[in-house]
Design an enzyme around this catalytic site. Sequence first.
Site, PDB file in Angstrom:
ATOM      1  N   LYS A  38       6.998   6.372   3.080  1.00 48.67           N
ATOM      2  CA  LYS A  38       6.554   5.032   3.503  1.00 48.67           C
ATOM      3  C   LYS A  38       7.600   3.960   3.202  1.00 48.67           C
ATOM      4  CE  LYS A  38       4.212   3.810  -0.770  1.00 48.67           C
ATOM      5  NZ  LYS A  38       3.088   4.174  -1.633  1.00 48.67           N
ATOM      6  N   ARG A 133      -6.024   0.375  -9.391  1.00 47.78           N
ATOM      7  CA  ARG A 133      -5.921   0.348  -7.930  1.00 47.78           C
ATOM      8  C   ARG A 133      -6.979   1.328  -7.421  1.00 47.78           C
ATOM      9  NH1 ARG A 133      -0.345   1.521  -4.667  1.00 47.78           N
ATOM     10  NH2 ARG A 133      -1.243   3.606  -4.547  1.00 47.78           N
TER      11      ARG A 133
END
Length: 370
Positions: A38, A133
């Site tokens: 990514k 997260r």
Amino acid sequence: MDRIFPRLTVSLSKLRGNASEIVTRCAAKGIDVCGVIKGCTGIPQVAQAMVDAGVKQLGSSRLEQIVRCRRAGVPGPYALIRIPGLSEVPDVVRWCDMSLHSERAVLDALEAECARQDKSHRVIVMVDLGDIREGFWDQDEMVEVCVHVERDLPHLDLAGIGVNLGCVGSVQPTPEKMNDLLALRDRVEAAIGRKLDIVSGGATSSFTLVHWDTMPQGINHLRIGENILLGKDLQLEWGIEDMNYLAMDTFTLTAEVVEVKTKPSYPQGKLCMDAFGHKPVYTDYGIQRRAILALGKADVGDEKALLPREAGITVWGASSDHCILDVTHCGREIKVGDTVDFSLAYSNLVYVTAREDVNVVCVDDCEVKN
Ligand SMILES: *Cc1c(COP(=O)(O)O)cnc(C)c1O
């Protein structure tokens, strides 16, 4: 229209070198590597370099990048490493072999979609061990959901469990955190009555435990992006000097100089605000030789994170499409039409590879890394 600059030169041999250094060190500890693409917007040649170096899967947070690589013929398997939204489930089943999860409703939707497409799909259930997260905070609930996948969702293969650390919460991966993950693995295995395939201990920051040989036995999977792509965070930000088996000049950004003038370093006049609505505080460095590059924040995000390759060049500041360098102390006399080279930080790489108007050139040289 094809632009010449900015140009991003990608050294595939250096990337393969980084990936194989990491894959080899992990393999020696019984750890498989998922190569995370990514950070470079899934450039297929970069993904292929990771595959050539022996990564077990390719991972991305974004489906489009997985589609991009599949269409370019890069073999998977592919893992979606951002927990998918309900709206993405059909494409997750269509394009990915594996995905990370933290919501029962999404797992149920994935099962229904797999049945519709007559496919099976591997899942890793995520726990949150403090980085706040993604992942289950309540571990009893997590064990229950694992049992639900195992017993009630026949198209899903519960491949394992995983954790993410060192991201939004900047929590350092430690042997203690890894042992917490292994204790949870034991609970899940006891509840489902079989061994799990994968215990995924994190990302680049967790590679430190491999490097220092403090990774507890049983962690058998890491998802690594930055350390393959740039090798910079652990060497420069963490100051791990003996990780110099990784090249940091894998990507080179070349920008064109469009103005060079001697000007004051302090703005002249009544100050209000800059292009982004901020009121910066300026330091007066006196008169400078200032060069303007034909790129800006729109291309690289935070220009201050750029690493000029040449001594005597510093980044002074930028707006969307202009980046100003102080070249007062540069050894060569920089002129209009010259180019300047930079190494990139992770955020720079994310921005620059996402643009369609940056000229990306992959080279497969065999030069020795420096
Ligand atoms: C981005 C990401 C990774 C890879 O992180 P790096 O720091 O680039 O190695 C791994 N796992 C998850 C869940 C991610 O979002």
